[in-house]
Design an enzyme around this catalytic site. Structure first.
Site, PDB file in Angstrom:
ATOM      1  N   GLY A   1       2.516  -3.185   3.283  1.00  0.00           N
ATOM      2  CA  GLY A   1       1.684  -3.580   2.157  1.00  0.00           C
ATOM      3  C   GLY A   1       1.180  -2.378   1.382  1.00  0.00           C
ATOM      4  O   GLY A   1       1.197  -2.365   0.143  1.00  0.00           O
ATOM      5  N   TYR A   2       0.728  -1.365   2.090  1.00  0.00           N
ATOM      6  CA  TYR A   2       0.221  -0.146   1.468  1.00  0.00           C
ATOM      7  C   TYR A   2       1.320   0.549   0.665  1.00  0.00           C
ATOM      8  O   TYR A   2       1.107   0.972  -0.475  1.00  0.00           O
ATOM      9  CB  TYR A   2      -0.312   0.782   2.560  1.00  0.00           C
ATOM     10  CG  TYR A   2      -0.988   2.035   2.069  1.00  0.00           C
ATOM     11  CD1 TYR A   2      -2.331   2.024   1.715  1.00  0.00           C
ATOM     12  CD2 TYR A   2      -0.301   3.240   1.989  1.00  0.00           C
ATOM     13  CE1 TYR A   2      -2.970   3.185   1.274  1.00  0.00           C
ATOM     14  CE2 TYR A   2      -0.923   4.403   1.553  1.00  0.00           C
ATOM     15  CZ  TYR A   2      -2.256   4.368   1.204  1.00  0.00           C
ATOM     16  OH  TYR A   2      -2.877   5.514   0.767  1.00  0.00           O
ATOM     17  N   THR A   3       2.511   0.653   1.254  1.00  0.00           N
ATOM     18  CA  THR A   3       3.628   1.294   0.568  1.00  0.00           C
ATOM     19  C   THR A   3       3.994   0.531  -0.702  1.00  0.00           C
ATOM     20  O   THR A   3       4.232   1.130  -1.755  1.00  0.00           O
ATOM     21  CB  THR A   3       4.847   1.388   1.492  1.00  0.00           C
ATOM     22  OG1 THR A   3       4.518   2.220   2.617  1.00  0.00           O
ATOM     23  CG2 THR A   3       6.046   1.982   0.778  1.00  0.00           C
TER      24      THR A   3
ATOM     25  N   LYS B   1       1.181   1.161  -3.350  1.00  0.00           N
ATOM     26  CA  LYS B   1       1.176   2.512  -3.892  1.00  0.00           C
ATOM     27  C   LYS B   1       2.431   2.795  -4.708  1.00  0.00           C
ATOM     28  O   LYS B   1       2.390   3.565  -5.687  1.00  0.00           O
ATOM     29  CB  LYS B   1       1.026   3.532  -2.761  1.00  0.00           C
ATOM     30  CG  LYS B   1      -0.343   3.512  -2.083  1.00  0.00           C
ATOM     31  CD  LYS B   1      -1.472   3.873  -3.051  1.00  0.00           C
ATOM     32  CE  LYS B   1      -2.805   4.021  -2.338  1.00  0.00           C
ATOM     33  NZ  LYS B   1      -3.893   4.437  -3.245  1.00  0.00           N
TER      34      LYS B   1
END
Length: 253
Positions: free
Chosen positions: A157-159, A162
């Site tokens: 999710g973070y990747t 970002k």
């Protein structure tokens, strides 16, 4: 004339309570900007960022906002307009991370990370950016990540969020550069903050990360100071849609 002087400018910095956001807000205040600090858990009074900003002799206002709540983000934008003072600089730094393998990365985790790290950033940029475009000047800076370029491990999710921020940076720059609004991003490397504590405490991962960084150390939040002041100042007036890595040389390895 000092092209890095921010005297008289008003900067909104999200995620300013600690870590990278705290260091960025501190650096902008040291360069002369008044600060509106926004964070999900910002103390009403006496916060560290308030002390630092006032210590530089700059004006300070703090707002507590849950960036996972779309209505709260919209309300923040409305409140900033009602305050009556135009925002010159918007630093979109608020973020969260959920570390789980993709096969165990729940819908709830995905939705929260995307809401905080991407959707809220767009909503705030749209609302504040619209007014910057009307006035013909403004600076917007996103906090991207090394994972805007790489896949990472256990943070899908973070990747995704970002990576999306880099696309959003370029999309807004394409539309607004000719209107006097600079939109750029900073991609921090491995910085010693609460978000990376688990990696630093894992002896194997910590050693592997340090071995890859040419500078030979984890970054510090203050290492982002120069980049954010540059992108917020007249010195970057011809910089649009750029993603500036501050990573100790990681991407060049």
């Amino acid at each position: 004339m000092n092209p890095f002087d921010l005297t008289g400018r008003l900067a909104v910095v999200t995620g300013a309570r600690r870590g990278i956001g705290l260091a960025m807000a501190d650096a902008l205040a040291a360069a002369g900007a008044d600060i509106i600090a926004v964070s999900a858990h910002l103390e009403p009074t006496g916060s560290e960022i308030e002390k630092r900003v006032r210590g530089h002799g700059r004006g300070f206002t703090g707002y507590q906002v849950d960036f996972a709540d779309r209505d709260a983000v919209t309300a923040l934008a409305d409140r900033l307009e009602r305050d009556g003072r135009p925002v010159d600089i918007l630093v979109n730094n608020a973020g969260t991370i959920k570390r789980r393998p993709a096969a165990q990365h729940s819908d709830q985790d995905w939705d929260e990370v995307i809401a905080v790290n991407l959707s809220a950033q767009f909503v705030l940029s749209r609302e504040i950016g619209r007014r910057m475009v009307e006035r013909g000047h403004g600076k917007i800076v996103f906090t991207a990540s090394l994972l805007s370029f790489q896949g990472g491990i256990n943070v899908p999710g973070y990747t995704a969020a970002k990576s999306g921020l880099v696309g959003l940076t370029r999309a807004l720059a394409n539309e607004w550069a000719s209107r006097g609004v600079n939109v750029n991003a900073i991609a921090p490397g491995y910085i010693a903050t609460d978000n990376t504590q688990a990696l630093r405490e894992d002896a194997t991962r910590n050693a592997a990360i340090l071995d890859r960084i040419p500078a030979g150390r984890w970054g510090r939040p203050d290492d982002l100071a120069g980049a954010v002041v540059f992108l917020a100042s007249p010195a970057s007036d011809y910089v649009n849609g750029a993603v500036v890595p501050v990573d100790g040389g990681w991407l060049g390895r």
